[in-house]
Write an enzyme that holds these catalytic residues in place. Structure first.
Site, mmCIF file in Angstrom:
data_model
loop_
_atom_site.group_PDB
_atom_site.id
_atom_site.type_symbol
_atom_site.label_atom_id
_atom_site.label_comp_id
_atom_site.label_asym_id
_atom_site.label_seq_id
_atom_site.Cartn_x
_atom_site.Cartn_y
_atom_site.Cartn_z
ATOM 1 N N HIS A 350 0.806 -1.225 0.000
ATOM 2 C CA HIS A 350 0.000 0.000 0.000
ATOM 3 C C HIS A 350 0.835 1.269 0.000
ATOM 4 O O HIS A 350 0.275 2.354 0.168
ATOM 5 C CB HIS A 350 -0.916 0.042 1.221
ATOM 6 C CG HIS A 350 -2.000 -0.979 1.222
ATOM 7 N ND1 HIS A 350 -3.242 -0.756 0.678
ATOM 8 C CD2 HIS A 350 -2.020 -2.254 1.684
ATOM 9 C CE1 HIS A 350 -3.997 -1.840 0.833
ATOM 10 N NE2 HIS A 350 -3.267 -2.763 1.439
ATOM 11 N N LYS A 540 -8.619 13.995 4.373
ATOM 12 C CA LYS A 540 -7.717 12.840 4.413
ATOM 13 C C LYS A 540 -6.735 13.065 5.548
ATOM 14 O O LYS A 540 -6.709 14.141 6.146
ATOM 15 C CB LYS A 540 -6.971 12.698 3.091
ATOM 16 C CG LYS A 540 -6.321 14.011 2.596
ATOM 17 C CD LYS A 540 -5.664 13.860 1.241
ATOM 18 C CE LYS A 540 -6.625 13.909 0.087
ATOM 19 N NZ LYS A 540 -6.679 12.698 -0.689
ATOM 20 N N ARG A 541 -5.934 12.055 5.849
ATOM 21 C CA ARG A 541 -4.896 12.249 6.850
ATOM 22 C C ARG A 541 -3.975 13.395 6.452
ATOM 23 O O ARG A 541 -3.801 13.684 5.266
ATOM 24 C CB ARG A 541 -4.059 10.962 6.974
ATOM 25 C CG ARG A 541 -4.722 9.912 7.807
ATOM 26 C CD ARG A 541 -4.986 10.372 9.206
ATOM 27 N NE ARG A 541 -3.781 10.351 9.997
ATOM 28 C CZ ARG A 541 -3.567 9.523 11.019
ATOM 29 N NH1 ARG A 541 -4.490 8.665 11.394
ATOM 30 N NH2 ARG A 541 -2.426 9.569 11.686
ATOM 31 N N LYS A 546 0.750 14.515 0.955
ATOM 32 C CA LYS A 546 -0.607 14.812 0.483
ATOM 33 C C LYS A 546 -0.783 16.310 0.222
ATOM 34 O O LYS A 546 -1.760 16.731 -0.381
ATOM 35 C CB LYS A 546 -1.644 14.323 1.494
ATOM 36 C CG LYS A 546 -1.663 12.788 1.640
ATOM 37 C CD LYS A 546 -2.691 12.356 2.663
ATOM 38 C CE LYS A 546 -2.639 10.879 3.002
ATOM 39 N NZ LYS A 546 -3.305 10.006 2.020
ATOM 40 N N THR A 648 -8.744 6.481 -2.020
ATOM 41 C CA THR A 648 -10.084 5.940 -2.186
ATOM 42 C C THR A 648 -11.109 7.054 -1.975
ATOM 43 O O THR A 648 -12.210 7.004 -2.526
ATOM 44 C CB THR A 648 -10.359 4.801 -1.184
ATOM 45 O OG1 THR A 648 -9.843 5.183 0.098
ATOM 46 C CG2 THR A 648 -9.695 3.512 -1.614
ATOM 47 N N LYS A 652 -14.772 8.079 -3.917
ATOM 48 C CA LYS A 652 -16.043 8.409 -3.259
ATOM 49 C C LYS A 652 -16.531 9.778 -3.711
ATOM 50 O O LYS A 652 -17.711 9.974 -4.019
ATOM 51 C CB LYS A 652 -15.860 8.417 -1.734
ATOM 52 C CG LYS A 652 -15.490 7.066 -1.157
ATOM 53 C CD LYS A 652 -14.929 7.162 0.273
ATOM 54 C CE LYS A 652 -14.220 5.864 0.642
ATOM 55 N NZ LYS A 652 -13.361 5.991 1.826
HETATM 56 C C1 NBG Z 1 -2.577 3.737 1.940
HETATM 57 C C2 NBG Z 1 -2.222 4.624 0.754
HETATM 58 C C3 NBG Z 1 -3.469 5.084 0.008
HETATM 59 C C4 NBG Z 1 -4.316 3.879 -0.354
HETATM 60 C C5 NBG Z 1 -4.600 3.063 0.899
HETATM 61 C C6 NBG Z 1 -5.387 1.823 0.584
HETATM 62 C C7 NBG Z 1 -1.034 3.065 3.744
HETATM 63 C C8 NBG Z 1 0.228 2.402 4.068
HETATM 64 N N1 NBG Z 1 -1.339 3.174 2.456
HETATM 65 O O1 NBG Z 1 -3.106 5.759 -1.159
HETATM 66 O O2 NBG Z 1 -1.497 5.725 1.207
HETATM 67 O O3 NBG Z 1 -5.515 4.286 -0.943
HETATM 68 O O4 NBG Z 1 -3.395 2.664 1.503
HETATM 69 O O5 NBG Z 1 -4.763 1.071 -0.382
HETATM 70 O O6 NBG Z 1 -1.746 3.472 4.619
#
Ligand code: NBG
Length: 799
Positions: A350, A540-541, A546, A648, A652
């Site tokens: 991820h 988002k975080r 980001k 994701t 949405k």
């Molecule tokens: C996160 C990514 C996102 C991705 C999500 C789900 C981690 C390690 N990765 O871009 O930063 O959408 O995983 O796949 O949290």
């Protein structure tokens, strides 16, 4: 009997019993009591009336191992999926209650940080909905992700999230599913591949099952392990910064699942975290084997029936754990154990961020998991032989640098996962390509055919049906067939994109959703926002990659421009933020504070009223996301190209009719392809041009010097304009931007600003804008998590 009839009988019986017990009549029940009652009924109904999954002929059962499941509120979703939502709406109305208010009583269980955990929850929903047999395995944290608020100075403040599982009716405590988990101690060699591990201490895991109710599908468990011990034991003291630890803790078993580590895309290497990971894996693998054997099958057949999907590297230790059991407990040879094991595990990567790729100190692994380290060393040794056989002498040193599982006294978990799995996948096409080209080129050569892509998806049941009932009703009217079950059916509204009646209906829905969000903003922040402005959303975080600060710099520049030219034509804009920063992540917290401070100045400037406003909603959560997403006009997806694995939230927002303003990163690339380039706004450097920029030697300060607009915006951050004259507060942020700027904020500023102006221009032509947003909804059906799960089935889990 149909589910509604069964449900209705159960509902009536339970209501009567609940009221009798309390000597109340139904009209006297509080919303909290209604919530308790409805949740209990829904929980029982799921268990009693919903079938369990039966195995499919061509795929195996999936054991989805994840340290995070960001499930969000469950009751509304479960009622929808059980098909009794409307029934309950009508029943509670008889007693003067609205179901929506009752559902607000539920706590939002946050067993996750962000996208990774939410993805796991969407996948469970999809697997139950398309009848892919599965069990989700996670941890039953006593404290979920911290609650966020802002103090007087706009700083993030964290509080523990005791989500109150004692009053959480949507789970069953399965005290009978008990597993023992050992730690530390001694290892003795017995004979051949067999060792005896005598742990220094043992703790126990017991299960809490949350039934995942699929849409018209089946019910299967999310099994969460909680630690307990019969006797407390002593271990070194731990601390994890101020948040986790107000006083040093002596670890006992209950502490092991006490709290979710609040890091997203960042590893912090704490001992307790490794203990959590092993605890999670040991309980889960033992449970998988127990259930497999209980069906009368042998362990030689394990891979025929079971697959273990590793959600990132966090459960990587499951690989040596399975080998350990096969060798030491079931007496298999190394060769046989390895051959079973390497057909069972599949790994999803991820992230490419180096700070997020887990590595454990070898000494720590030796201390806590001595037997596992011996196994990992053996895997590493065999790998070396394989690498040596496959690459030339000249290549060997470099290739080994990349592929070794143990290097420089670190155990590299991603490497362990790649070597121990039969399949590895990234989460968007561009990301999967980068996994091969940048992260693991040698592995890709060594293990030909092992690498795949499965682009992420989101469940339409929660993210459209539940979050946006108005849009759902419109879709129901115009789509033949059940789009909640087959999201590709959204295509049917394509021909309506230019139909003026449909456009009007679609626009009215957006307007009503904006009105509802405006109310949330007013209740939370006391700001009245202009509901006719563009709602521009970044949720988002908080992470430097980001680039919320890129958004912020444009806000400052816009503010300065409006101050200098009060009469210039301007399309009103409300910038909406939400998101948390890891408690120990200084720079992300600086960015949060900067946004709050800028918001404060702008929102209190009478000239900006109704023109430019900034709303930073605290405590981002799944339930808050459900309120923001349907109201968004613009979706900010502005990470530096190559850094966001997929995203994701982007899916949405686009499906709910927001235009993506994004870089060519993660799933934005595919969103742009499906939606059509004219229906998104793309800006900024690409993966290739970032590479060139770095090769040339990136000097952020040059952009500052050459771009007056940018310079003035940064200067205003530096000179205390937004901090009551205090020039020190944002010095670290400004210093970093001018001297390092690892995520190329300055290099993308001009292009971002142009893109923002393009957004404003497009918004002024409402007919064209609506056409674009409708086409986003119509064309993005493939971002359903049902499609992702089918991709997993055909590419990875097939027999
Ligand atoms: C996160 C990514 C996102 C991705 C999500 C789900 C981690 C390690 N990765 O871009 O930063 O959408 O995983 O796949 O949290």
């Amino acid at each position: 009997m149909a589910i509604t009839a069964q449900f209705s009988a159960l509902f009536d019986r339970s209501l009567q019993a609940y009221c009798e017990e309390r000597s109340l009549n139904p009209t006297q029940l509080s919303e909290q009591q209604w919530y308790q009652l409805v949740a209990q009924v829904a929980h029982q109904a799921a268990l009693q009336f919903f079938p369990k999954n039966t195995p499919l002929a061509d795929t195996r059962k999936v054991n989805y191992l994840s340290m995070e499941f960001l499930v969000g509120r469950l009751l509304g979703n479960n009622l929808q999926n059980l098909g009794v939502y409307q029934y309950v709406v009508d029943e509670v109305a008889k007693y003067g209650k609205t179901l929506v208010d009752i559902l607000e009583q539920e706590t939002d269980p946050a067993f996750g940080n962000g996208g990774l955990g939410r993805l796991a929850a969407c996948y469970l929903d999809s697997m139950a909905s398309i009848a892919q047999p599965a069990v989700g395995y996670g941890l039953h944290y006593q404290y979920g992700l911290f609650k966020q608020s802002f103090d007087w100075a706009g700083r993030q403040y964290e509080e523990g999230d005791a989500w109150g599982r004692d009053f959480f009716p949507l789970q069953s405590h399965r005290a009978d599913f008990r597993q023992a988990v050992g730690f530390a101690g001694e290892v003795r060699h017995i004979t051949g591949d067999k060792y005896r591990w005598q742990p220094a201490w043992t703790i126990y895991g017991e299960a809490f099952d949350l039934p995942v109710v699929g849409y018209k599908g089946v019910q299967q468990p999310l099994r969460l392990w909680q630690g307990y011990s019969e006797t407390a034991f002593d271990l070194a003291k731990f601390n994890d910064g101020e948040y986790l630890d107000s006083e040093s803790m002596v670890i006992d078993a209950s502490k092991i699942t006490k709290v979710l580590y609040p890091n997203d895309n960042h590893q912090n290497g704490k001992e307790l975290r490794l203990m959590q990971q092993y605890f999670h894996c040991a309980c889960s693998v033992a449970d998988i084997l127990k259930n497999h054997l209980a069906k009368g099958r042998t362990l030689d057949q394990l891979a025929e029936f079971e697959v273990i999907q590793l959600n990132d590297t966090h459960p990587a230790i499951a690989i040596p754990e399975l080998i350990r059991l096969l060798l030491d407990q079931y007496g298999y040879s190394w060769e046989k154990a390895w051959s079973i094991c390497s057909k069972v595990f599949a790994y999803t990567n991820h992230t490419l961020l180096p700070e997020a790729l887990e590595q454990w100190d070898q000494n720590l692994v030796a201390k806590l998991l001595p037997r596992h380290l011996i196994i990992i060393e053996r895997i590493n040794l065999e790998l070396y032989q394989q690498v040596k056989a496959c690459f030339s002498e000249d290549e060997l040193a470099n290739v080994w640098d990349e592929t070794a599982i143990i290097a420089n006294n670190r155990v590299r978990m991603a490497n362990l996962c790649v070597v121990g799995s039969f399949a590895v996948n990234g989460v968007a096409q561009i990301h999967s390509d980068l996994v091969i080209s940048d992260l693991f080129p040698a592995y890709a050569k060594l293990f030909n055919g092992r690498f795949h892509n499965v682009t992420n998806g989101i469940t339409p049941r929660r993210w459209i049906r539940q979050a946006n009932p108005l849009l759902s009703a419109l879709l129901d009217q115009h789509i033949e067939g059940d789009w909640t079950q087959n999201l590709e059916l959204l295509r049917q509204i394509k021909p309506l994109a230019e139909n003026s009646a449909f456009q009007t209906a679609y626009a009215e829905i957006k307007q009503q959703n904006k009105q509802a969000l405006a109310q949330v903003i007013e209740e939370t922040l006391g700001i009245q926002v202009n509901q006719n402005a563009i709602f521009d959303v970044q949720i988002k975080r908080f992470h430097e990659y980001k680039r919320q600060h890129l958004n912020l710099l444009n806000i400052i520049a816009t503010y300065q421009e409006l101050k200098a030219n009060p009469d210039m034509p301007f399309v009103p804009r409300v910038f909406i933020f939400a998101g948390k920063a890891a408690p120990g992540y200084f720079m992300a917290k600086q960015i949060i504070q900067a946004i709050n401070n800028v918001a404060h100045v702008i929102n209190h400037d009478p000239e900006m009223q109704g023109k430019l406003q900034v709303a930073f909603l605290p405590n981002y959560s799944v339930s808050l996301a459900e309120k923001i997403i349907p109201a968004a006009d613009v979706s900010e997806q502005i990470s530096l190209a190559g850094k966001e694995a997929s995203g994701t939230g982007n899916m949405k927002l686009a499906l709910n009719g927001a235009i993506t303003l994004g870089t060519l990163d993660g799933a934005n690339v595919e969103i742009a392809e499906f939606a059509g380039e004219e229906n998104v706004v793309i800006f900024g450097h690409t993966v290739e041009s970032v590479r060139e920029l770095r090769e040339k030697g990136y000097v952020a300060r040059e952009y500052y010097e050459q771009d007056e607009v940018l310079r003035k915006a940064i200067d205003a951050l530096a000179d205390g304009s937004f901090a009551g004259g205090n020039q020190e507060i944002f010095e670290p942020l400004v210093y970093d931007l001018l001297n390092k700027d690892y995520f190329c904020v300055l290099a993308d500023f001009a292009s971002y600003r142009e893109a923002q102006q393009e957004v404003a221009k497009r918004y002024q032509n409402q007919t064209a804008w609506l056409k674009s947003t409708i086409l986003n909804t119509a064309r993005l059906g493939s971002f359903s998590s049902d499609r992702s799960i089918r991709d997993y089935q055909t590419r990875i889990w097939k027999k």
